[in-house]
Design a protein around this motif. Structure first.
Motif, mmCIF file in Angstrom:
data_model
loop_
_atom_site.group_PDB
_atom_site.id
_atom_site.type_symbol
_atom_site.label_atom_id
_atom_site.label_comp_id
_atom_site.label_asym_id
_atom_site.label_seq_id
_atom_site.Cartn_x
_atom_site.Cartn_y
_atom_site.Cartn_z
ATOM 1 N N ARG A 92 0.847 -1.193 0.000
ATOM 2 C CA ARG A 92 0.000 0.000 0.000
ATOM 3 C C ARG A 92 0.883 1.243 0.000
ATOM 4 N NH1 ARG A 92 -3.221 -3.058 -1.382
ATOM 5 N NH2 ARG A 92 -5.257 -3.583 -0.465
ATOM 6 N N PHE A 93 0.353 2.312 -0.597
ATOM 7 C CA PHE A 93 1.050 3.589 -0.639
ATOM 8 C C PHE A 93 0.140 4.635 -0.005
ATOM 9 C CE2 PHE A 93 2.681 7.516 -2.147
ATOM 10 C CZ PHE A 93 4.022 7.319 -2.415
ATOM 11 N N ILE A 94 0.610 5.260 1.085
ATOM 12 C CA ILE A 94 -0.176 6.261 1.806
ATOM 13 C C ILE A 94 0.505 7.609 1.646
ATOM 14 C CG2 ILE A 94 -1.195 6.905 4.011
ATOM 15 C CD1 ILE A 94 -0.798 4.014 4.936
ATOM 16 N N ALA A 95 -0.254 8.586 1.169
ATOM 17 C CA ALA A 95 0.287 9.929 0.994
ATOM 18 C C ALA A 95 0.117 10.728 2.281
ATOM 19 C CB ALA A 95 -0.420 10.631 -0.166
ATOM 20 N N LYS A 96 1.200 11.327 2.739
ATOM 21 C CA LYS A 96 1.140 12.194 3.916
ATOM 22 C C LYS A 96 0.539 13.540 3.539
ATOM 23 C CE LYS A 96 5.344 10.468 6.223
ATOM 24 N NZ LYS A 96 6.719 10.845 6.628
ATOM 25 N N PRO A 97 -0.219 14.141 4.442
ATOM 26 C CA PRO A 97 -0.688 13.605 5.730
ATOM 27 C C PRO A 97 -1.913 12.725 5.530
ATOM 28 C CG PRO A 97 -1.495 15.837 5.451
ATOM 29 C CD PRO A 97 -0.657 15.545 4.242
ATOM 30 N N ALA A 98 -2.123 11.775 6.414
ATOM 31 C CA ALA A 98 -3.277 10.875 6.339
ATOM 32 C C ALA A 98 -3.892 10.747 7.726
ATOM 33 C CB ALA A 98 -2.863 9.503 5.819
ATOM 34 N N GLY A 99 -5.208 10.573 7.759
ATOM 35 C CA GLY A 99 -5.925 10.454 9.024
ATOM 36 C C GLY A 99 -5.634 9.128 9.711
ATOM 37 N N PRO A 100 -5.738 9.097 11.031
ATOM 38 C CA PRO A 100 -5.409 7.880 11.780
ATOM 39 C C PRO A 100 -6.286 6.687 11.418
ATOM 40 C CG PRO A 100 -6.405 9.542 13.212
ATOM 41 C CD PRO A 100 -6.081 10.224 11.926
ATOM 42 N N SER A 101 -7.561 6.905 11.135
ATOM 43 C CA SER A 101 -8.425 5.771 10.815
ATOM 44 C C SER A 101 -8.016 5.126 9.498
ATOM 45 C CB SER A 101 -9.895 6.212 10.759
ATOM 46 O OG SER A 101 -10.094 7.170 9.739
ATOM 47 N N TYR A 102 -7.614 5.944 8.527
ATOM 48 C CA TYR A 102 -7.169 5.405 7.241
ATOM 49 C C TYR A 102 -5.847 4.654 7.398
ATOM 50 C CZ TYR A 102 -5.719 5.225 2.347
ATOM 51 O OH TYR A 102 -5.300 4.800 1.109
ATOM 52 N N VAL A 103 -4.913 5.252 8.114
ATOM 53 C CA VAL A 103 -3.623 4.587 8.342
ATOM 54 C C VAL A 103 -3.838 3.272 9.078
ATOM 55 C CG1 VAL A 103 -1.382 4.774 9.474
ATOM 56 C CG2 VAL A 103 -2.353 6.763 8.318
ATOM 57 N N ASN A 104 -4.706 3.279 10.081
ATOM 58 C CA ASN A 104 -5.008 2.068 10.838
ATOM 59 C C ASN A 104 -5.559 0.980 9.931
ATOM 60 O OD1 ASN A 104 -5.456 0.405 13.154
ATOM 61 N ND2 ASN A 104 -7.600 1.032 13.153
ATOM 62 N N ARG A 105 -6.483 1.357 9.049
ATOM 63 C CA ARG A 105 -7.077 0.375 8.142
ATOM 64 C C ARG A 105 -6.038 -0.221 7.201
ATOM 65 N NH1 ARG A 105 -10.870 3.406 6.817
ATOM 66 N NH2 ARG A 105 -10.329 4.072 4.711
ATOM 67 N N MET A 106 -5.123 0.616 6.704
ATOM 68 C CA MET A 106 -4.092 0.123 5.794
ATOM 69 C C MET A 106 -3.118 -0.814 6.514
ATOM 70 S SD MET A 106 -4.830 1.276 2.804
ATOM 71 C CE MET A 106 -6.514 0.953 3.345
ATOM 72 N N ILE A 107 -2.762 -0.493 7.746
ATOM 73 C CA ILE A 107 -1.854 -1.367 8.506
ATOM 74 C C ILE A 107 -2.525 -2.704 8.791
ATOM 75 C CG2 ILE A 107 -0.680 -1.673 10.718
ATOM 76 C CD1 ILE A 107 -0.070 1.309 10.704
ATOM 77 N N ARG A 108 -3.809 -2.674 9.168
ATOM 78 C CA ARG A 108 -4.525 -3.934 9.431
ATOM 79 C C ARG A 108 -4.630 -4.777 8.161
ATOM 80 N NH1 ARG A 108 -4.638 -3.971 15.052
ATOM 81 N NH2 ARG A 108 -4.759 -1.780 15.633
ATOM 82 N N SER A 109 -4.829 -4.106 7.027
ATOM 83 C CA SER A 109 -4.880 -4.833 5.762
ATOM 84 C C SER A 109 -3.530 -5.488 5.457
ATOM 85 C CB SER A 109 -5.272 -3.869 4.634
ATOM 86 O OG SER A 109 -5.337 -4.524 3.396
ATOM 87 N N ALA A 110 -2.444 -4.771 5.729
ATOM 88 C CA ALA A 110 -1.109 -5.343 5.530
ATOM 89 C C ALA A 110 -0.861 -6.507 6.480
ATOM 90 C CB ALA A 110 -0.047 -4.259 5.726
ATOM 91 N N LEU A 111 -1.349 -6.379 7.707
ATOM 92 C CA LEU A 111 -1.217 -7.468 8.677
ATOM 93 C C LEU A 111 -1.957 -8.714 8.195
ATOM 94 C CD1 LEU A 111 -0.377 -8.627 11.409
ATOM 95 C CD2 LEU A 111 -2.371 -7.481 12.421
ATOM 96 N N GLN A 112 -3.128 -8.516 7.627
ATOM 97 C CA GLN A 112 -3.872 -9.656 7.081
ATOM 98 C C GLN A 112 -3.089 -10.308 5.948
ATOM 99 O OE1 GLN A 112 -7.114 -11.142 7.971
ATOM 100 N NE2 GLN A 112 -5.880 -12.604 6.784
ATOM 101 N N LYS A 113 -2.476 -9.478 5.084
ATOM 102 C CA LYS A 113 -1.672 -10.025 3.992
ATOM 103 C C LYS A 113 -0.497 -10.840 4.546
ATOM 104 C CE LYS A 113 -1.795 -9.633 0.149
ATOM 105 N NZ LYS A 113 -2.267 -10.529 -0.926
ATOM 106 N N HIS A 114 0.154 -10.347 5.575
ATOM 107 C CA HIS A 114 1.257 -11.088 6.202
ATOM 108 C C HIS A 114 0.776 -12.443 6.711
ATOM 109 C CE1 HIS A 114 4.555 -12.108 8.906
ATOM 110 N NE2 HIS A 114 3.675 -12.211 9.878
ATOM 111 N N ARG A 115 -0.350 -12.458 7.405
ATOM 112 C CA ARG A 115 -0.867 -13.720 7.931
ATOM 113 C C ARG A 115 -1.263 -14.678 6.806
ATOM 114 N NH1 ARG A 115 -4.644 -11.380 12.918
ATOM 115 N NH2 ARG A 115 -2.917 -10.524 14.157
ATOM 116 N N ASP A 116 -1.800 -14.140 5.729
ATOM 117 C CA ASP A 116 -2.142 -14.981 4.576
ATOM 118 C C ASP A 116 -0.891 -15.630 3.997
ATOM 119 O OD1 ASP A 116 -4.791 -14.288 4.867
ATOM 120 O OD2 ASP A 116 -4.797 -12.826 3.235
ATOM 121 N N LEU A 117 0.185 -14.855 3.874
ATOM 122 C CA LEU A 117 1.428 -15.390 3.326
ATOM 123 C C LEU A 117 2.048 -16.429 4.247
ATOM 124 C CD1 LEU A 117 3.067 -12.143 1.883
ATOM 125 C CD2 LEU A 117 1.886 -13.952 0.619
ATOM 126 N N MET A 118 1.907 -16.248 5.547
ATOM 127 C CA MET A 118 2.416 -17.233 6.490
ATOM 128 C C MET A 118 1.601 -18.521 6.419
ATOM 129 S SD MET A 118 5.086 -16.014 8.020
ATOM 130 C CE MET A 118 5.251 -17.055 9.478
#
Length: 333
Positions: A238-264
């Protein structure tokens, strides 16, 4: 997929001896072909009348997630490249004019991945905004590595993650290597520059040597060409442009975490996120020796083609230790 007949003729001529090729000059026609056939690879131009290539490939992803998506373009406009990461999740960003052999090799690899690591067609596709956030609560064993020298960004991420996940803060690549050595990092959130250098080489090396780590970019960077390199050489999730709101950043990090777990959970899928070959093999060895992941954790198995983990062939032949090499590369710490 290209609205210029001359480009389609050139691509057909180049690939017809190696692949079964279909073509379309209209996005609606192209989507109809995708919905009614099983394509391993779709190549789309970016600038087309009626629908951009990123929008077209986003719809291809929704209709046929198994299809590997390549974006072909003669320019690198920031907003379009950004969407190619976040919306279309393209495998490669290819520039016009293309190198014939490089294009053939890229398509051949992508087609092999599509056949050997297939994804099912979803009956009811789920968008990123529909992710079950409660089901993605962090674990203290899953670390997020932030590579950014700005303490305000560290403060924002720490407030977002709270006590759920371990946040590691690296102000420069040397700090990042030390933290990668000590912790099992699941997600990297990085600016394009940290401290005194670019983060691209480090991200590329980490992704080749520990491909279950999911990198994201959080930056003010506006150079579409650099972002294109991050797609090809770092497989940025994911690519996040600064500045970004906390809810959006949180959602992107959780999505990346899901991708990590899928790969594992399904390590063969790592092949779908292979980075282009690095010209710095020594750096790959250095990061390989300095990550918290065991070399066998999350590694793809049973595939008959050259996967990401080919970089591990002989890690014992690294010219120097990981920490020693990175001190030499990035300076004393």
């Amino acid at each position: 997929m290209d609205d210029e007949p001359s480009v389609l003729r050139s691509l057909n001529w180049l690939m017809q001896d190696r692949f079964d090729v279909s073509s379309a000059t209209d996005a609606c026609e192209g989507l109809e072909l995708v919905c009614n056939s099983d394509f391993d690879v779709v190549i789309s131009d970016q600038r087309m009348p009626g629908m951009t290539g990123t929008e077209f490939l986003k719809r291809v992803k929704e209709a046929s997630p198994n299809t590997m998506r390549l974006l072909l373009t003669g320019y690198s406009e920031y907003a379009d490249v950004l969407r190619s990461v976040n919306d279309s999740e393209v495998f490669r960003f290819l520039n016009k004019p293309w190198n014939n052999q490089h294009l053939i090799d890229t398509v051949a690899y992508a087609a092999t991945v599509a056949r050997e690591v297939p994804l099912p067609r979803p009956s009811n596709p789920t968008s990123t905004t529909e992710i079950d956030m409660d089901g993605l609560r962090g674990r203290r064993t899953e670390a997020v590595l932030l590579m950014d020298e700005d303490p305000a960004i560290e403060h924002q991420l720490r407030a977002i993650l709270g006590d759920e996940m371990l946040l590691l803060w690296a102000r420069n690549p040397s700090d990042a290597i030390r933290l990668l050595h000590r912790h099992k990092v699941a997600v990297i959130v990085a600016d394009t520059r940290a401290g005194y250098g670019s983060t691209l080489d480090l991200i590329r090396a980490v992704k080749r040597c520990s491909p279950n780590i999911v990198p994201m970019i959080y930056t003010t960077e506006g150079d579409g060409g650099n972002i294109g390199r991050l797609i090809n050489e770092g497989q940025i999730f994911r690519f996040i442009a600064k500045p970004a709101g906390p809810s959006y950043v949180n959602r992107m990090i959780r999505s990346a975490l899901q991708k990590h777990r899928d790969l594992m959970a399904q390590p063969a899928r790592i092949a779908r996120h292979a980075v282009e070959v690095s010209h710095s093999r020594e750096l790959e060895h250095a990061v390989d020796g300095a990550t918290g992941w065991n070399p066998t954790e999350g590694a793809p198995r049973g595939a008959s083609f050259d996967l990401v983990m080919a970089a591990r062939e002989t890690t014992s032949t690294a010219p120097v230790s990981g920490v020693a090499w990175l001190k030499r590369l990035f300076g004393k710490s």
